[in-house]
Design a protein around this motif. Structure first.
Motif, short mmCIF file in Angstrom:
data_model
loop_
_atom_site.label_atom_id
_atom_site.label_comp_id
_atom_site.label_asym_id
_atom_site.label_seq_id
_atom_site.Cartn_x
_atom_site.Cartn_y
_atom_site.Cartn_z
N LEU A 108 0.85 -1.19 0.00
CA LEU A 108 0.00 0.00 0.00
C LEU A 108 0.88 1.24 0.00
N GLY A 109 0.72 2.03 -1.03
CA GLY A 109 1.43 3.30 -1.10
C GLY A 109 0.49 4.43 -0.74
N LEU A 110 0.91 5.28 0.21
CA LEU A 110 0.01 6.34 0.67
C LEU A 110 0.78 7.51 1.25
N ASP A 111 0.08 8.61 1.39
CA ASP A 111 0.59 9.78 2.11
C ASP A 111 0.12 9.63 3.55
N PRO A 112 1.02 9.44 4.51
CA PRO A 112 0.59 9.12 5.87
C PRO A 112 -0.25 10.19 6.54
N VAL A 113 0.02 11.46 6.24
CA VAL A 113 -0.75 12.54 6.85
C VAL A 113 -2.16 12.58 6.27
N ARG A 114 -2.26 12.55 4.94
CA ARG A 114 -3.58 12.54 4.30
C ARG A 114 -4.39 11.31 4.73
N HIS A 115 -3.72 10.16 4.73
CA HIS A 115 -4.44 8.92 5.02
C HIS A 115 -4.91 8.88 6.47
N SER A 116 -4.18 9.52 7.34
CA SER A 116 -4.58 9.56 8.75
C SER A 116 -5.80 10.45 8.97
N ARG A 117 -6.05 11.37 8.06
CA ARG A 117 -7.25 12.20 8.17
C ARG A 117 -8.50 11.43 7.73
N THR A 119 -8.59 7.73 7.60
CA THR A 119 -8.67 6.47 8.33
C THR A 119 -8.00 6.62 9.70
N ASN A 120 -7.86 5.50 10.39
CA ASN A 120 -7.19 5.52 11.69
C ASN A 120 -5.72 5.11 11.57
N PHE A 121 -5.11 5.36 10.41
CA PHE A 121 -3.75 4.91 10.16
C PHE A 121 -2.78 5.40 11.24
N ALA A 122 -2.89 6.66 11.65
CA ALA A 122 -1.97 7.19 12.66
C ALA A 122 -2.09 6.42 13.97
N GLN A 123 -3.35 6.09 14.37
CA GLN A 123 -3.55 5.38 15.64
C GLN A 123 -2.99 3.96 15.61
N THR A 124 -2.81 3.40 14.42
CA THR A 124 -2.28 2.04 14.33
C THR A 124 -0.77 1.98 14.45
N LEU A 125 -0.09 3.13 14.34
CA LEU A 125 1.37 3.15 14.33
C LEU A 125 1.92 2.92 15.74
N GLY A 126 3.00 2.16 15.80
CA GLY A 126 3.59 1.84 17.09
C GLY A 126 4.49 2.93 17.64
N HIS A 128 4.95 6.34 15.80
CA HIS A 128 4.69 7.69 15.31
C HIS A 128 3.21 8.03 15.32
N ALA A 129 2.48 7.51 16.30
CA ALA A 129 1.04 7.77 16.37
C ALA A 129 0.75 9.27 16.52
N ASP A 130 1.64 10.01 17.18
CA ASP A 130 1.42 11.45 17.39
C ASP A 130 1.94 12.29 16.24
N ASP A 131 2.74 11.70 15.36
CA ASP A 131 3.32 12.46 14.24
C ASP A 131 3.45 11.55 13.03
N PRO A 132 2.31 11.25 12.34
CA PRO A 132 2.35 10.34 11.20
C PRO A 132 3.21 10.82 10.04
N ALA A 133 3.53 12.12 10.01
CA ALA A 133 4.38 12.64 8.93
C ALA A 133 5.75 11.96 8.95
N LYS A 134 6.16 11.43 10.09
CA LYS A 134 7.47 10.78 10.21
C LYS A 134 7.37 9.25 10.14
N ALA A 135 6.22 8.75 9.72
CA ALA A 135 6.02 7.30 9.70
C ALA A 135 7.03 6.59 8.80
N PHE A 136 7.45 7.24 7.72
CA PHE A 136 8.38 6.62 6.78
C PHE A 136 9.80 7.14 6.94
N VAL A 137 10.11 7.63 8.13
CA VAL A 137 11.47 8.14 8.40
C VAL A 137 12.14 7.22 9.43
N PRO A 138 13.09 6.38 9.02
CA PRO A 138 13.80 5.51 9.99
C PRO A 138 14.64 6.37 10.93
#
Length: 447
Positions: A108-117, A119-126, A128-138
């Motif tokens: 699944l390719g997505l924009d984490p900020v847009r997708h969190s608005r 769906t509940n994508f941000a809440q599922t993150l272990g 970066h739940a408070d900052d989904p913009a950094k979900a793809f930043v190791p």
């Protein structure tokens, strides 16, 4: 008044009526517990699927995708009932961990900020739940491409459905291999290879609560997914997920989007790659996830049918009990009729008796079921600690706490059906009692 006195007398002195009440109570108890748990599981599963995709999806099942999605999103955002939209690329890939076996995954390719608005994508993150913009930043390699893995791909779930999280994502590299397609559906790459590879680093995990998703899904940035999976002059996506504003009716919102999509598609029917728009559909979240939801709903329906047979069993048991009572109370019936009681009164007596049996059994069964459900998780925990027993193996099924919230309307329906079952079971014996003649009964006649 005499009817009430006789009903109380039969309840207190006829032990067989205790058996009838106990039977009804046991049936009600079983139905309350099983239906509450089953309905809770189905309800939770539906909610998780709703949270996963949003309210509405404009998408295609074709791996080729469709173009002009940016213009579509702009049109959608101008509608009053739309709160947010999110483009998504959906495809399949081969995941090759650095030190583990390879496996096929859903990409699944997505924009984490847009997708969190949407769906509940941000809440599922272990992490970066408070900052989904950094979900793809190791965190250990900020300049590298990151990916979010379904939690069951990277962490182990114990018998209590708990995961052991590290303080931060451990360093791990993954290679994703895809077959990019052009707008005609043909392989986009030619020569020595027709696949595209790219390395990603583990940046976070996602716990959606849907076992199929958490065990087979990898999330990457939208642009990287388009590069890996879709080639061509026009950028394409597989779907646009939509969230409606609070208060917007789901059906009305979907119809509004369908109307807009019809106009949007008509304007671009002759545009380059416009034929790809013909494969796109507009669906509510229920329609979009029906392949996953329908089996659960069928299981719930089958369970309801099975417990309908339990109700039939209760009818026969009540019938036998009342038949025996009427058989042994013919002299009482004769006395009542000899002092002026009508056939309708006699029938009303035994029907009222059946109603009381059903009512008492329902109250006892509901009370027992309610108390059991309030302690069901503690009971299961005790059984697991003592005997290693669980209703569901948490290492296999994505189930946390067993549902135990009782719905009042469900209890009312169960009690109503229990009382009706008792009335049906007592109908024939009551009719037979009403037809008895005083002369026959007072001379020791039997039915």
């Amino acid at each position: 008044m005499y009817k009430l006195k006789l009903i109380v007398r039969y309840l207190l002195k006829q032990r067989i009526t205790h058996f009838a009440v106990l039977t009804v109570a046991l049936c009600v108890f079983i139905v309350v517990v099983v239906m509450t748990v089953m309905s809770g599981l189905v309800g939770q599963f539906k909610q998780k699927n709703h949270d996963f995709v949003g309210d509405c999806v404009v998408g295609t099942k074709s791996l080729v995708g469709f173009p002009y999605y940016e213009e579509l999103m702009a049109d959608l955002e101008r509608l009053d009932g739309i709160e947010a939209v999110s483009p998504v690329v959906k495809n399949y890939a081969l995941l090759r961990p650095q030190y583990d076996r390879e496996q096929y995954v859903e990409l699944l390719g997505l924009d984490p900020v847009r997708h969190s608005r949407v769906t509940n994508f941000a809440q599922t993150l272990g992490y970066h739940a408070d900052d989904p913009a950094k979900a793809f930043v190791p965190v250990y390699e900020p300049n590298a491409l990151g990916c979010v893995l379904g939690i069951d791909l990277v962490l182990w779930r114990d018998a209590r459905s708990q995961y052991t999280h590290d303080a931060s994502p451990r360093r791990a590299a993954f290679s994703l291999t895809c077959f990019p397609l052009n707008a005609r559906g043909a392989p986009a790459m030619a020569g020595t290879t027709i696949v595209s590879n790219q390395q990603f680093y583990y940046s976070d995990n996602s716990h959606s609560g849907i076992a199929r998703v958490d065990g087979s899904t990898v999330y990457i940035p939208l642009e990287q997914a388009q590069s890996l999976c879709m080639a061509g002059q026009h950028k394409r996506v597989s779907a646009v997920h939509i969230k409606f504003r609070p208060g917007v009716d789901l059906r009305a919102g979907v119809e509004q989007v369908r109307g807009l999509w019809g106009q949007f598609k008509q304007k671009r029917v002759d545009a380059p790659d416009g034929r790809l728009l013909e494969t796109v559909t507009v669906e509510s979240w229920k329609e979009y996830r029906r392949a996953f939801i329908a089996p659960m709903e069928k299981e719930e329906t089958l369970m309801s049918v099975m417990f309908g047979f339990v109700g039939v069993t209760a009818v026969f048991i009540v019938f036998v009990v009342f038949y025996m009572i009427v058989s042994h109370k013919t002299k009482d019936i004769g006395v009542l009729k000899s002092v002026g009681a009508s056939s309708a009164s006699v029938m009303g007596l035994f029907s009222g008796f059946a109603f009381v049996v059903g009512l008492l059994g329902s109250v006892a069964g509901i009370a027992g079921g309610w108390l059991f459900l309030a302690r069901i998780n503690r009971i299961e925990e005790w059984l697991y600690q003592r005997f290693g027993f669980q209703l569901w193996d948490r290492t296999i099924y994505a189930i946390g706490e067993i549902p135990h919230d009782v719905q009042m309307h469900t209890l009312a329906v169960i009690a109503l059906f229990a009382i009706v079952a008792c009335l049906i079971g007592a109908l024939v014996p009551a009719c037979n009692a009403a037809r008895l003649r005083p002369v026959e009964t007072l001379h020791g006649g039997r039915m």
